[in-house]
Design an enzyme around this catalytic site. Structure first.
Site, PDB file in Angstrom:
ATOM      1  N   CYS A 145       0.831  -1.202   0.000  1.00 43.27           N
ATOM      2  CA  CYS A 145       0.000   0.000   0.000  1.00 43.27           C
ATOM      3  C   CYS A 145       0.867   1.254   0.000  1.00 43.27           C
ATOM      4  O   CYS A 145       1.955   1.269   0.527  1.00 43.27           O
ATOM      5  CB  CYS A 145      -0.887   0.012   1.238  1.00 43.27           C
ATOM      6  SG  CYS A 145      -1.914  -1.455   1.352  1.00 43.27           S
TER       7      CYS A 145
ATOM      8  N   ARG B  33       4.483   1.122  -6.468  1.00 40.90           N
ATOM      9  CA  ARG B  33       4.525   0.114  -5.397  1.00 40.90           C
ATOM     10  C   ARG B  33       3.586  -1.056  -5.692  1.00 40.90           C
ATOM     11  O   ARG B  33       3.662  -2.085  -5.042  1.00 40.90           O
ATOM     12  CB  ARG B  33       4.151   0.760  -4.057  1.00 40.90           C
ATOM     13  CG  ARG B  33       5.123   1.828  -3.581  1.00 40.90           C
ATOM     14  CD  ARG B  33       4.543   2.634  -2.421  1.00 40.90           C
ATOM     15  NE  ARG B  33       4.315   1.847  -1.245  1.00 40.90           N
ATOM     16  CZ  ARG B  33       5.245   1.641  -0.290  1.00 40.90           C
ATOM     17  NH1 ARG B  33       6.441   2.156  -0.443  1.00 40.90           N
ATOM     18  NH2 ARG B  33       4.976   0.926   0.771  1.00 40.90           N
TER      19      ARG B  33
ATOM     20  N   TRP C 207      -3.004  -2.458  -1.772  1.00 42.24           N
ATOM     21  CA  TRP C 207      -2.530  -3.747  -2.334  1.00 42.24           C
ATOM     22  C   TRP C 207      -3.190  -4.779  -1.436  1.00 42.24           C
ATOM     23  O   TRP C 207      -2.804  -4.961  -0.297  1.00 42.24           O
ATOM     24  CB  TRP C 207      -1.018  -3.810  -2.255  1.00 42.24           C
ATOM     25  CG  TRP C 207      -0.391  -4.971  -2.950  1.00 42.24           C
ATOM     26  CD1 TRP C 207      -0.174  -5.129  -4.293  1.00 42.24           C
ATOM     27  CD2 TRP C 207       0.141  -6.156  -2.336  1.00 42.24           C
ATOM     28  NE1 TRP C 207       0.462  -6.320  -4.550  1.00 42.24           N
ATOM     29  CE2 TRP C 207       0.648  -6.980  -3.373  1.00 42.24           C
ATOM     30  CE3 TRP C 207       0.223  -6.602  -1.025  1.00 42.24           C
ATOM     31  CZ2 TRP C 207       1.234  -8.210  -3.122  1.00 42.24           C
ATOM     32  CZ3 TRP C 207       0.814  -7.830  -0.772  1.00 42.24           C
ATOM     33  CH2 TRP C 207       1.298  -8.628  -1.828  1.00 42.24           C
TER      34      TRP C 207
ATOM     35  N   ASN D 179      -1.248   0.738   5.989  1.00 42.10           N
ATOM     36  CA  ASN D 179      -0.367  -0.169   5.242  1.00 42.10           C
ATOM     37  C   ASN D 179       0.151  -1.175   6.257  1.00 42.10           C
ATOM     38  O   ASN D 179       0.751  -0.814   7.256  1.00 42.10           O
ATOM     39  CB  ASN D 179       0.808   0.597   4.602  1.00 42.10           C
ATOM     40  CG  ASN D 179       1.750  -0.350   3.863  1.00 42.10           C
ATOM     41  OD1 ASN D 179       1.364  -1.455   3.468  1.00 42.10           O
ATOM     42  ND2 ASN D 179       3.007   0.056   3.711  1.00 42.10           N
TER      43      ASN D 179
ATOM     44  N   GLU E 218      18.416 -15.276 -11.597  1.00 44.44           N
ATOM     45  CA  GLU E 218      17.925 -13.893 -11.729  1.00 44.44           C
ATOM     46  C   GLU E 218      17.236 -13.694 -13.067  1.00 44.44           C
ATOM     47  O   GLU E 218      16.175 -13.069 -13.170  1.00 44.44           O
ATOM     48  CB  GLU E 218      19.084 -12.915 -11.539  1.00 44.44           C
ATOM     49  CG  GLU E 218      18.745 -11.460 -11.751  1.00 44.44           C
ATOM     50  CD  GLU E 218      17.561 -10.960 -10.915  1.00 44.44           C
ATOM     51  OE1 GLU E 218      17.162 -11.634  -9.955  1.00 44.44           O
ATOM     52  OE2 GLU E 218      17.009  -9.900 -11.250  1.00 44.44           O
TER      53      GLU E 218
ATOM     54  N   LYS F  40      13.340 -12.444 -13.563  1.00 46.93           N
ATOM     55  CA  LYS F  40      13.018 -11.255 -14.369  1.00 46.93           C
ATOM     56  C   LYS F  40      11.981 -11.583 -15.422  1.00 46.93           C
ATOM     57  O   LYS F  40      11.029 -10.867 -15.638  1.00 46.93           O
ATOM     58  CB  LYS F  40      14.291 -10.734 -15.067  1.00 46.93           C
ATOM     59  CG  LYS F  40      15.206  -9.868 -14.251  1.00 46.93           C
ATOM     60  CD  LYS F  40      14.713  -8.483 -14.007  1.00 46.93           C
ATOM     61  CE  LYS F  40      14.191  -8.158 -12.631  1.00 46.93           C
ATOM     62  NZ  LYS F  40      14.586  -8.829 -11.459  1.00 46.93           N
TER      63      LYS F  40
ATOM     64  N   GLU G 264       8.416 -12.528 -13.794  1.00 45.25           N
ATOM     65  CA  GLU G 264       7.646 -11.487 -13.090  1.00 45.25           C
ATOM     66  C   GLU G 264       7.093 -10.428 -14.034  1.00 45.25           C
ATOM     67  O   GLU G 264       6.102  -9.782 -13.706  1.00 45.25           O
ATOM     68  CB  GLU G 264       8.459 -10.853 -11.970  1.00 45.25           C
ATOM     69  CG  GLU G 264       9.644 -10.040 -12.364  1.00 45.25           C
ATOM     70  CD  GLU G 264      10.306  -9.394 -11.142  1.00 45.25           C
ATOM     71  OE1 GLU G 264       9.620  -9.082 -10.165  1.00 45.25           O
ATOM     72  OE2 GLU G 264      11.523  -9.201 -11.178  1.00 45.25           O
TER      73      GLU G 264
ATOM     74  N   LYS H   5       6.364  -3.351  -5.173  1.00 45.60           N
ATOM     75  CA  LYS H   5       7.786  -3.000  -5.211  1.00 45.60           C
ATOM     76  C   LYS H   5       8.470  -3.328  -3.883  1.00 45.60           C
ATOM     77  O   LYS H   5       9.604  -3.748  -3.863  1.00 45.60           O
ATOM     78  CB  LYS H   5       7.954  -1.506  -5.514  1.00 45.60           C
ATOM     79  CG  LYS H   5       9.413  -1.066  -5.596  1.00 45.60           C
ATOM     80  CD  LYS H   5      10.173  -1.811  -6.667  1.00 45.60           C
ATOM     81  CE  LYS H   5      11.619  -1.422  -6.749  1.00 45.60           C
ATOM     82  NZ  LYS H   5      12.397  -2.314  -7.660  1.00 45.60           N
TER      83      LYS H   5
HETATM   84  C1  AGP Z   1      12.755  -8.287  -8.050  1.00 45.06           C
HETATM   85  O1  AGP Z   1      12.654  -7.960  -9.418  1.00 45.06           O
HETATM   86  C2  AGP Z   1      11.431  -8.319  -7.362  1.00 45.06           C
HETATM   87  N1  AGP Z   1      10.787  -7.069  -7.439  1.00 45.06           N
HETATM   88  C3  AGP Z   1      11.529  -8.860  -5.951  1.00 45.06           C
HETATM   89  O2  AGP Z   1      12.038 -10.172  -6.031  1.00 45.06           O
HETATM   90  C4  AGP Z   1      12.430  -8.083  -4.968  1.00 45.06           C
HETATM   91  O3  AGP Z   1      13.781  -8.244  -5.337  1.00 45.06           O
HETATM   92  C5  AGP Z   1      12.228  -8.655  -3.559  1.00 45.06           C
HETATM   93  O4  AGP Z   1      10.886  -8.437  -3.190  1.00 45.06           O
HETATM   94  C6  AGP Z   1      13.157  -8.032  -2.507  1.00 45.06           C
HETATM   95  O5  AGP Z   1      12.867  -6.659  -2.399  1.00 45.06           O
HETATM   96  P1  AGP Z   1      13.933  -5.743  -1.607  1.00 45.06           P
HETATM   97  O6  AGP Z   1      15.218  -5.823  -2.387  1.00 45.06           O
HETATM   98  O7  AGP Z   1      13.336  -4.376  -1.576  1.00 45.06           O
HETATM   99  O8  AGP Z   1      14.090  -6.347  -0.233  1.00 45.06           O
END
Ligand code: AGP
Length: 609
Positions: free
Chosen positions: A2, A27, A77, A101, A482, A486, A489, A604
Site C-alpha cells: 500500500c 509500489r 494492495w 499499510n 535472476e 526477471k 515477473e 515494489k
Molecule cells: C525483483 O525484481 C522483485 N521485485 C523482488 O524479487 C524483490 O527483489 C524482492 O521483493 C526483494 O525486495 P527488496 O530488495 O526491496 O528487499
C-alpha cells in the site's frame, strides 16, 4: 504494498494527494482513495482501479469546489478482502477515518468483540477494524485513543488518521510498515516512501516506531508513548524529482536498465581510493569486524537473494570461509545456528521487506554482527543493522529490480575485496588489478546496452512459449536464477533456472522440440562442461540462446542465437549478463503488451509477510 500520502498546510490538498498517489503507483496496487477536510467535514472518494480513475471520480463529485487544505490518500494492495470499492481505503467508522499499510493479525478477534456490541464493519478488511477500535476508544483525545488501540493490535501498521472533530490535523503511528515525513513553509507531509515527498522536500525524517506524529499546518509534533516530545533524526536525500520520473523513457524499467553505468559509477567509484583499493571509510565499516568472522550468512528475498548467490561464490573463492545464502522468509522461522562470529548480511533495495527485516532482527537477537546492503537511505533495515553499505542506485521505481541488483553486486565485490585485502587473502597488487578490472565494467555495460536491438530481436523467439529454461554453472547458475525471475515477473511466462549439471537428473525430461533454453556460458573454467550440457538439450530439440563472455569461436551448430557479451574478467561477467537478461525480459514483456513497471499481483516493496 500500500501507498500512503498525507498533507496539511497552506496548499490545495487534493492535488497533492493525487500527485502523491501517482508517485506511489510503482509500489503496485489495485484500488485508491482519498479523504479530505472540506468545510470542516471529511469527504471521501475511493474506487477500485487506477489513480486516474480516482481522479476522474474526484472531479465528478467535487467539480465545483476542490478547496481543501488537509487530507490523506491511499493506494491499496489487497491483503484482507477482495478488490472492491468498499474495501478500498480510506475507511471511516464513527469519528475516525484512516488509511493503513500492513496487516493486523488479530483483527478477527477484535471484530468478534465488536459483534457482541452490535457493531459491524462494512468492509472485509483488517484496516476498518482498526478504525472501529480507535473510534471505540476515542473520548476526545486522539493521542490517547491511538495509544490504547495500538496496545490491542498485533501485526504491522502504518496509519494516517483523521478525527472528524479535529479539522486539518493528521495523526500517524507505525510499527513495521514505513512512514517518512517532512515539514516546510508549505505545510506538513507524510508518506510511505520518499518518492512522494521529493517534490516538496529533500529533508525528511523516519517516524520512529511506536511514536505518534501530529501533523498540523504549522508543525509536526512527535511524541513517544509517555507523551514526551522527541526530535526525530533529520535525513537528507540527494535524489532529485527527475530521478523518480521516466524522463522520456517509455517505462521506468528501461530507464533504470539504462541508468546502470551511472548507478554503478555512483556505487563503486567513490569507494576506490587513489591507489585503486577499496575504501569503505565513508561507510563507517571498521576493519575490526572482520577479525573474528568465521562464517557469513547472506539473507534476502527475490532478486536481492540472487545477488547473494553471486556474493557467496565471490566470498568463498577469496575469503575461504563458509558462506550460505538464505531466503529470508525461511530463515526467520528456522531457528538458525548463529553466533557472535557470524556476519549476517541482509540485502534489500527498499530496506523495508518484512521477511528480511525479521531475519535481521533475529540475527541481532542471536548476537551476530549485521551488515546490510540497502538502496533507500534511512530505511528500517538500514537503521537497524550494525553496519550499512548503501547502493547509490537512486530511486528504483519499476517493480522488477535491475539497477539495484547490479549495484548490490558491486557492493558485494567491494566488500569481498576489502575483506580479502584486510585478511591478506589477496595482495595489494592483486587487489588493485581486480579493482581496475572492476572499474572497466562501466564501459562494458555501456557496450552491452548497445546490443539492445539484437536482444530485442531474440526476445521475439520466446514470447509465444509456455516454458523457458535458463541454465548455467557457477556464477552463470546464479545469473540464471535472476534471469528466470526477471522473465517470469514481467512476462508471466513460466521459466525455471537450472544448474546445467543438474539437467540430466530430471529436468531433461521436459526438454522437447522447440523448448527455448537460455544457456549462460561466461565462466571459462567450466566452459567445456557447459558446452556438453548445451549439446544434451540440443539433442532433444531445444532452441538454444547462448550468452557468452566475448566473441571467441564456437561451433554454430549448437545454438540458434548467440549474444556475445563484451569480454570482461569471468568474475565480472554477472554484470554484463544481468543487463542482457534484463533487456531480454523487458522486450518479451513489451511484445506481450504487459505493463512491466507494475506487473500483476506484485509490489515494489513487500512490507507484509
Ligand atoms: C525483483 O525484481 C522483485 N521485485 C523482488 O524479487 C524483490 O527483489 C524482492 O521483493 C526483494 O525486495 P527488496 O530488495 O526491496 O528487499
Amino acid at each position: 504494498m500500500c501507498g500512503i500520502i498525507g498533507y496539511t498546510g497552506q496548499l490545495e490538498s487534493i492535488t497533492i494527494l493525487l500527485e502523491g498517489l501517482k508517485a506511489l503507483e510503482y509500489r503496485g496496487y489495485d484500488s485508491a482513495g482519498i479523504s479530505f477536510f472540506h468545510n470542516n467535514q471529511i469527504q471521501t472518494v475511493k474506487t477500485t482501479g487506477k489513480v486516474s480513475e480516482l481522479e476522474r471520480n474526484v472531479i465528478e463529485t467535487h467539480r465545483q469546489d476542490l478547496s481543501s487544505t488537509c487530507g490523506i490518500g491511499h493506494t491499496r494492495w489487497a491483503t484482507h478482502g477482495g478488490v472492491t470499492d468498499i474495501n478500498s481505503h480510506p475507511h471511516t467508522f464513527g469519528n475516525v477515518t484512516l488509511i493503513h499499510n500492513g496487516i493486523i493479525e488479530n483483527y478477527h478477534q477484535i471484530e468478534l468483540e465488536f459483534a457482541t456490541m452490535g457493531k459491524y464493519p462494512r468492509s472485509q478488511t483488517d484496516s476498518e477494524i482498526a478504525a472501529m477500535l480507535i473510534d471505540h476508544l476515542y473520548q476526545g483525545n486522539p493521542t490517547e485513543a491511538i495509544k490504547k488501540a495500538v496496545k490491542r493490535l498485533e501485526g504491522s501498521y502504518a496509519f494516517c488518521i483523521l478525527f472528524h472533530d479535529q479539522p486539518d490535523v493528521i495523526y500517524s503511528i507505525r510499527l513495521g510498515s514505513p512512514l517518512v515525513a517532512c515539514h516546510n513553509s508549505q505545510g506538513s507531509f507524510i508518506a510511505s516512501d520518499l518518492v512522494a515527498l521529493l517534490p516538496y522536500s529533500k529533508d525528511y525524517f523516519v517516524l520512529p516506531e511506536y511514536h505518534i506524529a501530529k501533523l498540523t499546518k504549522s508543525e509536526i509534533i512527535v511524541t513517544d508513548f509517555d507523551g514526551t516530545i522527541i526530535s526525530p533524526k533529520m535525513l537528507h536525500v540527494n535524489w532529485d524529482i527527475r530521478s523518480a520520473q521516466k524522463n522520456g523513457y517509455p517505462h521506468f524499467m528501461l530507464k533504470e536498465i539504462y541508468e546502470q553505468p551511472t548507478s554503478l559509477h555512483s556505487t563503486l567509484i567513490p569507494r576506490l581510493n587513489q591507489d585503486f583499493l577499496p575504501d569503505l571509510t565513508m561507510d563507517h565499516i571498521p576493519n575490526r569486524i572482520f577479525d573474528s568472522i568465521n562464517r557469513i550468512i547472506i539473507v534476502a528475498c527475490g532478486t536481492a537473494m540472487h545477488a547473494g548467490l553471486v556474493g557467496k561464490i565471490l566470498m568463498e573463492r577469496l575469503l575461504r570461509i563458509p558462506v550460505t545464502v538464505e531466503l529470508a522468509s525461511e530463515f526467520r522461522y528456522q531457528d538458525p545456528i548463529l553466533c557472535d562470529n557470524s556476519l549476517v548480511i541482509t540485502i534489500s533495495q527498499s530496506g523495508e521487506t518484512a521477511d528480511t527485516l525479521a531475519a535481521l532482527r533475529l540475527a541481532k537477537e542471536k548476537s551476530s554482527t549485521t551488515l546490510s546492503i540497502v538502496n533507500v537511505k534511512g530505511s528500517s533495515i538500514a537503521r537497524e543493522s550494525d553496519y550499512v553499505l548503501y547502493t547509490h542506485a537512486g530511486p528504483e521505481i519499476a517493480v522488477a529490480s535491475t539497477k539495484a541488483y547490479t549495484a548490490q553486486l558491486a557492493c558485494l565485490y567491494l566488500l569481498t575485496y576489502h575483506f580479502a585485502l584486510y585478511k591478506e587473502r589477496v595482495t595489494i597488487k592483486e587487489c588493485q588489478e581486480a579493482m581496475k578490472n572492476f572499474s572497466a565494467i562501466l564501459p562494458a555495460i555501456q557496450k552491452t546496452l548497445e546490443l539492445e536491438n539484437e536482444i530485442k530481436e531474440i526476445s521475439q523467439n520466446i514470447i509465444k512459449t509456455k516454458d523457458v529454461f535458463f541454465i548455467g554453472r557457477g556464477l552463470d547458475y546464479a545469473l540464471s536464477c535472476e534471469g528466470s525471475l526477471k522473465l517470469k515477473e514481467i512476462s508471466y511466462i513460466h521459466s525455471e533456472a537450472y544448474a546445467a549439471g543438474e539437467l540430466k537428473h530430471g529436468t531433461l525430461s521436459l526438454i522437447t522440440d522447440g523448448v527455448p533454453v537460455i544457456a549462460l556460458a561466461t565462466q571459462s573454467h567450466v566452459y567445456p562442461k557447459m558446452i556438453s550440457n548445451i549439446r544434451e538439450v540440443r539433442a532433444r530439440g531445444a532452441r538454444i540462446i547462448i550468452i557468452s563472455n566475448g566473441d571467441f569461436p564456437m561451433e554454430n551448430s549448437i545454438y540458434d542465437y548467440r549474444i556475445s557479451l563484451p569480454m570482461v574478467d569471468d568474475f565480472l561477467a554477472p554484470f554484463t549478463a544481468a543487463v542482457t537478461l534484463q533487456l531480454l525480459a523487458y522486450y518479451t514483456s513489451l511484445y506481450l503488451g504487459i505493463d512491466m513497471d507494475q506487473p500483476r499481483n506484485l509490489a515494489k516493496s513487500v512490507t507484509v509477510e
